[in-house]
Scaffold this motif. Structure first.
Motif, short mmCIF file in Angstrom:
data_model
loop_
_atom_site.label_atom_id
_atom_site.label_comp_id
_atom_site.label_asym_id
_atom_site.label_seq_id
_atom_site.Cartn_x
_atom_site.Cartn_y
_atom_site.Cartn_z
N VAL A 31 0.84 -1.20 0.00
CA VAL A 31 0.00 0.00 0.00
C VAL A 31 0.88 1.25 0.00
O VAL A 31 0.68 2.16 -0.80
N ILE A 32 1.84 1.30 0.89
CA ILE A 32 2.89 2.32 0.83
C ILE A 32 4.10 1.62 0.25
O ILE A 32 4.68 0.74 0.88
N PRO A 33 4.45 1.92 -1.00
CA PRO A 33 5.53 1.20 -1.68
C PRO A 33 6.83 1.22 -0.88
O PRO A 33 7.16 2.21 -0.21
N ILE A 34 7.55 0.13 -0.97
CA ILE A 34 8.85 0.03 -0.31
C ILE A 34 9.76 1.16 -0.78
O ILE A 34 10.48 1.75 0.02
N ALA A 35 9.67 1.50 -2.07
CA ALA A 35 10.49 2.59 -2.61
C ALA A 35 10.16 3.94 -1.97
O ALA A 35 10.94 4.88 -2.07
N ARG A 36 9.01 4.02 -1.31
CA ARG A 36 8.61 5.27 -0.66
C ARG A 36 8.62 5.14 0.87
O ARG A 36 7.96 5.89 1.57
N GLY A 37 9.35 4.14 1.36
CA GLY A 37 9.52 3.99 2.79
C GLY A 37 8.56 3.03 3.46
O GLY A 37 8.56 2.89 4.68
N GLY A 38 7.71 2.34 2.68
CA GLY A 38 6.78 1.38 3.25
C GLY A 38 7.50 0.12 3.72
O GLY A 38 8.59 -0.20 3.26
N ALA A 39 6.86 -0.58 4.62
CA ALA A 39 7.43 -1.81 5.17
C ALA A 39 6.95 -3.03 4.38
O ALA A 39 5.89 -3.01 3.79
N HIS A 40 7.76 -4.07 4.42
CA HIS A 40 7.35 -5.37 3.86
C HIS A 40 6.73 -6.13 5.02
O HIS A 40 7.36 -6.98 5.65
N SER A 41 5.48 -5.76 5.33
CA SER A 41 4.80 -6.33 6.49
C SER A 41 3.35 -6.65 6.13
O SER A 41 2.81 -6.13 5.15
N MET A 42 2.72 -7.47 6.96
CA MET A 42 1.33 -7.84 6.72
C MET A 42 0.42 -6.61 6.75
O MET A 42 -0.57 -6.56 6.05
N GLU A 43 0.75 -5.64 7.56
CA GLU A 43 -0.08 -4.44 7.67
C GLU A 43 -0.01 -3.58 6.41
O GLU A 43 -0.88 -2.76 6.18
N ASN A 44 1.04 -3.75 5.61
CA ASN A 44 1.24 -2.90 4.43
C ASN A 44 0.97 -3.63 3.12
O ASN A 44 1.24 -3.07 2.06
N ILE A 45 0.46 -4.85 3.14
CA ILE A 45 0.15 -5.52 1.88
C ILE A 45 -1.34 -5.82 1.80
O ILE A 45 -1.99 -6.06 2.81
#
Length: 70
Positions: free
Chosen positions: A35-49
């Motif tokens: 949801v918040i891309p990793i390239a923009r500081g998002g996490a690789h987490s269950m809360e963000n996919i």
């Protein structure tokens, strides 16, 4: 790391619906969008996919979507 069992739980929670276009997602066409891309500081987490169609996810790229009530 995101575990396969947790991904299944996420699919059950989100109802196999693409969070980008709100269409039903077939298991063979399922991608997971950060949801918040990793390239923009998002996490690789269950809360963000969230589940998405492969096409929708590729089209979104590194944009951050603003979802409004439809």
């Amino acid at each position: 790391a995101v575990q396969p069992k947790r991904i299944h739980e996420r699919n059950e929670r989100d109802g196999y619906v693409c969070h980008i276009c709100e269409g039903a997602v077939a298991p063979w066409d399922m991608d997971f969008d950060h949801v918040i891309p990793i390239a923009r500081g998002g996490a690789h987490s269950m809360e963000n996919i969230k589940p998405s169609h492969s096409f929708c996810n590729r089209s979104k790229g590194t944009k951050i979507l603003i979802i409004t009530e439809r």
